[in-house]
Design an enzyme around this catalytic site. Structure first.
Site, mmCIF file in Angstrom:
data_model
loop_
_atom_site.group_PDB
_atom_site.id
_atom_site.type_symbol
_atom_site.label_atom_id
_atom_site.label_comp_id
_atom_site.label_asym_id
_atom_site.label_seq_id
_atom_site.Cartn_x
_atom_site.Cartn_y
_atom_site.Cartn_z
ATOM 1 C CB ALA A 1 -0.912 0.000 1.223
ATOM 2 C CD GLU B 1 -3.285 -8.755 0.899
ATOM 3 O OE1 GLU B 1 -4.114 -9.228 1.692
ATOM 4 O OE2 GLU B 1 -3.098 -7.527 0.745
ATOM 5 N N GLY C 1 0.049 -5.788 -0.082
ATOM 6 C CA GLY C 1 -0.855 -5.893 -1.223
ATOM 7 C C GLY C 1 -0.180 -6.383 -2.485
ATOM 8 C CD GLU D 1 -0.351 -6.756 5.010
ATOM 9 O OE1 GLU D 1 -0.579 -6.563 3.804
ATOM 10 O OE2 GLU D 1 0.350 -7.722 5.414
#
Length: 304
Positions: free
Chosen positions: A110, A158, A155, A178
């Protein structure tokens, strides 16, 4: 927009089109969340192009936001949404590769500077939209390959987990950090990682936020291949070309049978396999394969 969702596995005319892999309630949820971010302005950090000549069935999404190591902000999310939807509507696309044009990084996760300026509700909307976008990527009917050189964190990992295959260079670094930011992976990481590497490995990596290298990622099954640094794209292209030579309908039906079969009882899964096999029978490609075998030549598949 519903039409776009139902085109996630756009099919050639001779076999039954598949509706979206999202349950109907989730289709509307995707539409709502997509609208929070998406507009038609071009993205400056995501590009899409088709390879040429014999590789024309291979499409490539490139990430290019070097100033923040390909961190995912609103512009990149908009670009990912637009490109994935464009691919879903392109019946001539056979394989998708996702790569970075920024040296030594796939995607750093992010954009925390942008995130810091968001309210809690804006963060919630952004993460929900990102999760829906990666789910859209996951259910594209064509094989998808993440090409990982350097960092794939948060992310970024992910997104790679949402692909069918992952190829990395041995200097790649992967992780879901995270919990160190007092949150959890929110774009599918808590669900996809354990399904790929197993519950115990996934819990350790998520609880601790530990980063792992390419060789360890290979050893736990997180990536399909770990190759010398700088060669991940070449290996991914080799695999993409191999897939691109196969019958497009057969590959789509194989992906459908595997992905959807894993979430139902085996009896239902075998019935699904029968249904998918049936879709390959009355095709020109199957007849072409038999003719090519008899004539001792390579088949020329058209997706018909």
């Amino acid at each position: 927009m519903v039409a776009a969702l139902k085109a996630v596995c756009r099919s050639p005319r001779h076999y039954k089109p598949r509706t979206s892999a999202f349950p109907e309630s989730q289709q509307w949820l995707y539409i709502a969340r997509r609208g929070l971010i998406l507009d038609q302005a071009p993205s400056h950090s995501v590009s899409l192009h088709r390879l040429s000549d014999s590789d024309s069935g291979i499409v490539e999404v490139s990430l290019e936001r070097p100033e923040v190591r390909n961190a995912i902000g609103k512009d990149m999310l908009r670009g990912l949404q637009n490109t994935f939807e464009a691919i879903s509507k392109d019946s001539s696309a056979n394989v998708l590769m996702i790569r970075s044009k920024v040296p030594k990084v796939f995607c750093a996760g992010a954009d925390l500077k942008e995130r810091k300026m968001m309210s809690s509700s804006e963060v919630r909307d952004f993460v929900n939209t990102l999760r829906a976008t990666f789910s859209f990527l996951e259910v594209l009917c064509i094989p998808t390959i993440a090409v990982i050189e350097g960092a794939a964190l948060g992310g970024g990992l992910e997104m790679a987990l949402s692909c069918d295959l992952r190829i990395c260079g041995e200097e790649a670094v992967m992780g879901l950090p995270e919990t160190g930011l007092a949150i959890i992976p929110g774009a599918g990481g808590t669900q996809r990682l354990p399904r790929i590497v197993g519950k115990a490995f996934a819990k350790e990596l998520i609880f601790t936020g530990r980063k792992i290298g390419g060789r360890e990622a290979m050893s736990i099954g997180l990536v399909n291949y770990c190759v010398p640094a700088g060669e991940a794209h070449l290996k991914a292209l080799e695999i993409a070309r191999n897939i691109n030579e196969k019958g497009p309908i057969a590959v789509r039906m194989a992906k459908k049978a595997i992905d959807e079969g894993l979430v139902v009882h085996k009896t239902s899964a075998l019935a699904l396999e029968e249904e998918c096999y049936e879709q390959t029978l009355n095709t020109n490609d199957r007849l072409e394969a038999l003719a090519a075998f008899a004539e001792k030549r390579k088949p020329r598949y058209t997706g018909d």
